[in-house]
Motif scaffolding. Sequence first.
Motif, PDB file in Angstrom:
ATOM      1  N   GLN A   2       0.827  -1.197   0.000  1.00 14.12           N
ATOM      2  CA  GLN A   2       0.000   0.000   0.000  1.00 14.12           C
ATOM      3  C   GLN A   2       0.863   1.249   0.000  1.00 14.12           C
ATOM      4  N   TYR A  27      -3.959   0.703  -3.076  1.00 14.94           N
ATOM      5  CA  TYR A  27      -4.103  -0.541  -2.305  1.00 14.94           C
ATOM      6  C   TYR A  27      -5.104  -1.411  -3.027  1.00 14.94           C
ATOM      7  N   PRO A  31      -9.323  -0.720   2.011  1.00 13.94           N
ATOM      8  CA  PRO A  31      -8.614  -0.150   3.155  1.00 13.94           C
ATOM      9  C   PRO A  31      -9.550   0.613   4.088  1.00 13.94           C
ATOM     10  N   PRO A  91      -4.555  -1.473   5.971  1.00 16.44           N
ATOM     11  CA  PRO A  91      -4.994  -2.490   5.017  1.00 16.44           C
ATOM     12  C   PRO A  91      -5.827  -3.569   5.682  1.00 16.44           C
TER      13      PRO A  91
END
Lengths: 113, 112
Positions: A2, A27, A31, A91
């Motif tokens: 990420q 990402y 997230p 994440p």
Amino acid sequence: AQRVTQPEKLLSVFKGAPVELKCNYSYSGSPELFWYVQYSRQRLQLLLRHISRESIKGFTADLNKGETSFHLKKPFAQEEDSAMYYCALLPNAGGTSYGKLTFGQGTILTVHP
Amino acid sequence: NAGVTQTPKFQVLKTGQSMTLQCAQDMNHNSMYWYRQDPGMGLRLIYYSASEGTTDKGEVPNGYNVSRLNKREFSLRLESAAPSQTSVYFCASRIQGYYGYTFGSGTRLTVV
């Protein structure tokens, strides 16, 4: 992996003007996004998180998954808003990441009288 | 309730010296973290401890070691300080199941 990008290192506005601090992320999953604030000589503190959809100190932020952005906005800036602002990504919310936040580079906001 | 306490607040080291940064939390949090803050770089994770007895490397672990002494304490050690380690170091903690971090007030380290 990420990544969080805050394109503006410095942002200056006058009191009463609208302010927008930009945050973009990369990402592959879903997230959770946060904004943290650090006032002069103070510790970092959580300002808001996208999942709660709240307004704190007049600030709001909307997660735009299409544009992968989480910009922080306030319609009327105040002098006491002057601070360093960090966008952060977590994440796999609820997964096995052990809550490792990834931070952007930070934006120093200065609100002039 | 002190939250997360870091010591010292300021430190100047000579290149090659060693030191340990201390961090303690009194909130019964499971996870603890060490970040460094550098201009234009944001906060970067050095090491973290998901729970007592475990430690793992973060993004920038080289030149550092950590110890999770017990649930409360998580120390960061610089064995041979280098000028590149001049930074502000933040410790943080988090309770399992909650995403908010609590940060310490930071340690400003200068290596000359």
